[in-house]
Motif scaffolding. Structure first.
Motif, PDB file in Angstrom:
ATOM      1  N   LEU A 218      -6.263  -7.222  -5.905  1.00 21.12           N
ATOM      2  CA  LEU A 218      -5.784  -6.051  -5.194  1.00 21.12           C
ATOM      3  C   LEU A 218      -6.831  -4.937  -5.208  1.00 21.12           C
ATOM      4  O   LEU A 218      -7.039  -4.270  -4.191  1.00 21.12           O
ATOM      5  CB  LEU A 218      -4.470  -5.557  -5.813  1.00 21.12           C
ATOM      6  CG  LEU A 218      -3.813  -4.350  -5.162  1.00 21.12           C
ATOM      7  CD1 LEU A 218      -3.524  -4.615  -3.684  1.00 21.12           C
ATOM      8  CD2 LEU A 218      -2.523  -3.997  -5.888  1.00 21.12           C
ATOM      9  N   ARG A 219      -7.507  -4.748  -6.340  1.00 20.11           N
ATOM     10  CA  ARG A 219      -8.568  -3.732  -6.412  1.00 20.11           C
ATOM     11  C   ARG A 219      -9.688  -4.058  -5.438  1.00 20.11           C
ATOM     12  O   ARG A 219     -10.242  -3.170  -4.795  1.00 20.11           O
ATOM     13  CB  ARG A 219      -9.114  -3.631  -7.834  1.00 20.11           C
ATOM     14  CG  ARG A 219      -8.223  -2.860  -8.775  1.00 20.11           C
ATOM     15  CD  ARG A 219      -8.934  -2.460 -10.055  1.00 20.11           C
ATOM     16  NE  ARG A 219      -9.591  -3.555 -10.739  1.00 20.11           N
ATOM     17  CZ  ARG A 219      -9.077  -4.223 -11.765  1.00 20.11           C
ATOM     18  NH1 ARG A 219      -7.892  -3.916 -12.226  1.00 20.11           N
ATOM     19  NH2 ARG A 219      -9.753  -5.194 -12.336  1.00 20.11           N
ATOM     20  N   LYS A 220     -10.041  -5.343  -5.316  1.00 21.04           N
ATOM     21  CA  LYS A 220     -11.097  -5.743  -4.384  1.00 21.04           C
ATOM     22  C   LYS A 220     -10.695  -5.449  -2.944  1.00 21.04           C
ATOM     23  O   LYS A 220     -11.501  -4.953  -2.154  1.00 21.04           O
ATOM     24  CB  LYS A 220     -11.439  -7.229  -4.551  1.00 21.04           C
ATOM     25  CG  LYS A 220     -12.250  -7.524  -5.786  1.00 21.04           C
ATOM     26  CD  LYS A 220     -12.611  -8.995  -5.857  1.00 21.04           C
ATOM     27  CE  LYS A 220     -13.431  -9.286  -7.089  1.00 21.04           C
ATOM     28  NZ  LYS A 220     -13.815 -10.686  -7.180  1.00 21.04           N
ATOM     29  N   VAL A 221      -9.455  -5.740  -2.597  1.00 26.02           N
ATOM     30  CA  VAL A 221      -8.969  -5.470  -1.243  1.00 26.02           C
ATOM     31  C   VAL A 221      -9.011  -3.972  -0.973  1.00 26.02           C
ATOM     32  O   VAL A 221      -9.495  -3.537   0.076  1.00 26.02           O
ATOM     33  CB  VAL A 221      -7.533  -6.023  -1.047  1.00 26.02           C
ATOM     34  CG1 VAL A 221      -6.909  -5.506   0.233  1.00 26.02           C
ATOM     35  CG2 VAL A 221      -7.551  -7.548  -1.061  1.00 26.02           C
ATOM     36  N   ARG A 222      -8.509  -3.185  -1.915  1.00 27.26           N
ATOM     37  CA  ARG A 222      -8.533  -1.723  -1.753  1.00 27.26           C
ATOM     38  C   ARG A 222      -9.959  -1.205  -1.616  1.00 27.26           C
ATOM     39  O   ARG A 222     -10.224  -0.315  -0.818  1.00 27.26           O
ATOM     40  CB  ARG A 222      -7.851  -1.045  -2.937  1.00 27.26           C
ATOM     41  CG  ARG A 222      -6.362  -1.189  -2.944  1.00 27.26           C
ATOM     42  CD  ARG A 222      -5.782  -0.467  -4.131  1.00 27.26           C
ATOM     43  NE  ARG A 222      -4.356  -0.658  -4.240  1.00 27.26           N
ATOM     44  CZ  ARG A 222      -3.673  -0.500  -5.347  1.00 27.26           C
ATOM     45  NH1 ARG A 222      -4.270  -0.136  -6.453  1.00 27.26           N
ATOM     46  NH2 ARG A 222      -2.371  -0.705  -5.360  1.00 27.26           N
ATOM     47  N   SER A 223     -10.853  -1.752  -2.393  1.00 25.76           N
ATOM     48  CA  SER A 223     -12.250  -1.330  -2.342  1.00 25.76           C
ATOM     49  C   SER A 223     -12.851  -1.606  -0.971  1.00 25.76           C
ATOM     50  O   SER A 223     -13.556  -0.769  -0.407  1.00 25.76           O
ATOM     51  CB  SER A 223     -13.051  -2.043  -3.438  1.00 25.76           C
ATOM     52  OG  SER A 223     -14.399  -1.675  -3.369  1.00 25.76           O
ATOM     53  N   ARG A 224     -12.579  -2.780  -0.427  1.00 24.65           N
ATOM     54  CA  ARG A 224     -13.085  -3.113   0.911  1.00 24.65           C
ATOM     55  C   ARG A 224     -12.493  -2.191   1.965  1.00 24.65           C
ATOM     56  O   ARG A 224     -13.179  -1.778   2.886  1.00 24.65           O
ATOM     57  CB  ARG A 224     -12.782  -4.568   1.253  1.00 24.65           C
ATOM     58  CG  ARG A 224     -13.872  -5.506   0.754  1.00 24.65           C
ATOM     59  CD  ARG A 224     -13.557  -6.907   1.134  1.00 24.65           C
ATOM     60  NE  ARG A 224     -12.947  -7.417  -0.098  1.00 24.65           N
ATOM     61  CZ  ARG A 224     -12.217  -8.481  -0.236  1.00 24.65           C
ATOM     62  NH1 ARG A 224     -11.957  -9.230   0.755  1.00 24.65           N
ATOM     63  NH2 ARG A 224     -11.731  -8.848  -1.379  1.00 24.65           N
ATOM     64  N   GLU A 225     -11.207  -1.882   1.827  1.00 16.98           N
ATOM     65  CA  GLU A 225     -10.541  -1.003   2.788  1.00 16.98           C
ATOM     66  C   GLU A 225     -11.108   0.412   2.738  1.00 16.98           C
ATOM     67  O   GLU A 225     -11.193   1.081   3.753  1.00 16.98           O
ATOM     68  CB  GLU A 225      -9.033  -0.956   2.517  1.00 16.98           C
ATOM     69  CG  GLU A 225      -8.317  -2.234   2.871  1.00 16.98           C
ATOM     70  CD  GLU A 225      -6.859  -2.237   2.419  1.00 16.98           C
ATOM     71  OE1 GLU A 225      -6.421  -1.275   1.739  1.00 16.98           O
ATOM     72  OE2 GLU A 225      -6.154  -3.207   2.766  1.00 16.98           O
TER      73      GLU A 225
END
Length: 144
Positions: free
Chosen positions: A123-130
């Motif tokens: 989830l942190r990776k997805v948020r970071s990409r967003e």
């Protein structure tokens, strides 16, 4: 006194002492280690956090060796506990400097409770990409 569990009380009491050592509250760098760390600024206490984290790693590795050898682990366990206490202490100094408290960390841990670490990291990776190159939000890490 609050009705908090003893473990939280210890953190709250230590945080209050650290808070009282701030220059704005009369903390004296000549008589207080905490006041001296805070007066020297983030580089001083962040360096200590790095040193203490390294000492936690080394104490853990030493304990692994003792456990593998089947010898008395109690002294190495005590050393590890002491090093973690040093690390936590310096982290509390950092939290105080940035206007945060142990309660903020505990709230984040509670928020994460019941969530798989693997899911949390994804989830942190997805948020970071967003968010692109924006810095992480409180409670999020910039690395995994």
């Amino acid at each position: 006194m609050s009705a908090s569990p003893p473990s939280l009380l210890v953190l709250e009491e230590l945080a209050a002492v650290i808070e009282s050592r701030k220059a704005a509250r009369g903390g004296d760098p000549d008589t207080s280690y905490v006041a001296r760390l805070l007066a020297r600024g983030p580089d001083a206490f962040l360096k200590k956090i790095g040193e203490e984290a390294t000492e936690v790693v080394m104490a853990s590795k030493d304990l692994d060796q003792v456990l593998a050898a089947g010898t008395d682990a109690a002294p190495r366990q005590a050393l590890l506990v002491g090093e973690v206490a040093d690390l936590w202490f310096h982290c509390l100094v950092a939290l105080a400097h940035y206007g945060l408290s142990p309660g903020d960390v505990l709230a984040e841990l509670q928020r994460r409770a019941g969530t798989s670490g693997i899911e949390e990291k994804a989830l942190r990776k997805v948020r970071s990409r967003e968010q692109g190159a924006q810095p992480p939000v409180l409670g999020e890490k910039s690395h995994g």
